[in-house]
Motif scaffolding. Sequence first.
Motif, mmCIF file in Angstrom:
data_model
loop_
_atom_site.group_PDB
_atom_site.id
_atom_site.type_symbol
_atom_site.label_atom_id
_atom_site.label_comp_id
_atom_site.label_asym_id
_atom_site.label_seq_id
_atom_site.Cartn_x
_atom_site.Cartn_y
_atom_site.Cartn_z
ATOM 1 N N LYS A 15 33.343 -64.847 94.780
ATOM 2 C CA LYS A 15 32.276 -64.021 95.628
ATOM 3 C C LYS A 15 32.175 -64.430 96.974
ATOM 4 N N GLY A 17 30.240 -62.158 98.926
ATOM 5 C CA GLY A 17 28.977 -61.566 99.264
ATOM 6 C C GLY A 17 28.275 -60.988 98.012
ATOM 7 N N ILE A 294 20.866 -66.254 106.717
ATOM 8 C CA ILE A 294 21.963 -66.563 105.765
ATOM 9 C C ILE A 294 22.880 -65.334 105.628
ATOM 10 N N TYR A 354 30.854 -71.353 103.914
ATOM 11 C CA TYR A 354 30.021 -70.781 103.127
ATOM 12 C C TYR A 354 29.658 -71.788 102.340
ATOM 13 N N GLY A 379 21.189 -55.161 100.336
ATOM 14 C CA GLY A 379 20.824 -56.526 100.721
ATOM 15 C C GLY A 379 19.961 -57.114 99.649
#
Length: 468
Positions: A15, A17, A294, A354, A379
């Motif tokens: 991952k 995002g 974040i 991250y 989002g």
Amino acid sequence: MNIVHISAECYPAAKAGGLGDVVGALPKYQALLGHKTSVVMPFYHNKFRNENHFESIFTGKAKLGWHNYTFNVLVPQGLDLGYELCMIDIPGLFDRPDIYSYDDDTERFITFQVATINWMNMQDTVPDVVHCHDGQTGFIPFFMNKIKDYERLKDIKTIYTIHNGQYQGQFDWDKLHYLPPFHSFFNGILDWDNAINPVACAIKSVDKVTTVSPSYMEEVQYSMGGLEKLLQIERGKCTGILNGIDNDIWNPATDTMLEKKYLARTLVSGKRANKDWLCNVYGLDKEKPLFVFIGRLAIEKGADILPQAIYYAFAKLGREFNILVLGSGDKDIEGGLLHLEHQLKGNYCSYIGYNEKLSHTMYAGADFLLMPSRVEPCGLNQLYALRYGTVPVVRRTGGLRDTVIDIGDGGFGICHDQCTAGDVIYSIERGLQLYQDQKRFSKIRKEIMQIDHSWTKAASDYIELYTK
Ligand code: ADP
Ligand code: GLC
């Protein structure tokens, strides 16, 4: 239906995002609706690889121009993800820790797509639907429709989801020989603006195009890195479907990454414990309202205005609140954020990197989540914030427009129109006013935890689209 998702990311295997979150969850929720779902993705040499055992179910060859690659299809053992995960291991191209950002990403992802299609072509049964996600998978529908060797896959229905229209992965025509041979009559399908463009190719080739929110679907018609005209032409096959969230993973009542779990009923003490932990670790005053950011430190996230907005927010509004930032990306933005730490010690801190666990604790411990995005196809952060009782402070764009209603309009969030330091500071000021009214603030926090953004609805919206 037998549905195959193809993607560069899939949580928990890899991952960077929201793409990873979506591809890790949507197939699970489609399977719960009674469909057979699987995900095909590259096999990276990352933490997931080190922590799991894999069985090889297929070995094949993929050509990239004159280079021959041997690939293996690996399946993780003893994991119940709710769908079948198939990982394409291509030594020489994917035996590296990161997902993107290598100089040979074009070569890597073309080879991944060729290997995937070669393998699909060799299987006994073919799927009903192939659902491709973002540019790293954009050639697959073209291969299926137009290349003779893959004629068997021609009638399978194809869907392409645009998660992010900014990264298109276009490359020069001198790399055409990287693709499997096809009739030059079809060259036009690959082309956009005198380059080979996998996103344009996907949009032209598939049966249906989706974006991850209805508002973003409107926006791409007039702004999508040069492809807007194409989106206008293909409008008839385009739909916006709002992403959901995986309620099993993003649940403050069961989230093992939190310092303390909580329900809406125990929100005050639960959020308090997580906030105390954050404030202890990052040297912030526990009694002050906490705003967090974040995300990827990228211009599209509005992260470039953060250093200025943070500095002047404290200058204008005083030191009666705290800000904590978690993110990585653009080196100048990282530097700007780190630079502030000394001047704003005790009120501000940043974690450059991250950190999945820290992100969960921040959604839980924060009072407000800042999202000043310039572009936000959907989002997920604001949806996680809602579920964890954290008030989102967002710029009205894309999916943020579709999911956050301003408190001034009878809603539960704080919205601004411009991606500017001035608008962010004004929104922080409104947040501080809301925080002063603890009764109203507490009511809103409890209410937002109950908003249903689970995948159940979106998963069936996709099924409906496949059925069409
Ligand atoms: P995008 O996909 O454009 O980055 P999204 O809001 O869809 O934006 O999803 C971002 C996802 O990545 C969320 O799950 C968020 O918590 C996570 N994330 C982003 N940056 C970090 C980070 N530095 N550490 C941990 N998680 C992060
Ligand atoms: C992209 C978008 C983000 C969206 C995510 C998942 O990375 O930038 O807005 O939520 O994909 O669809």
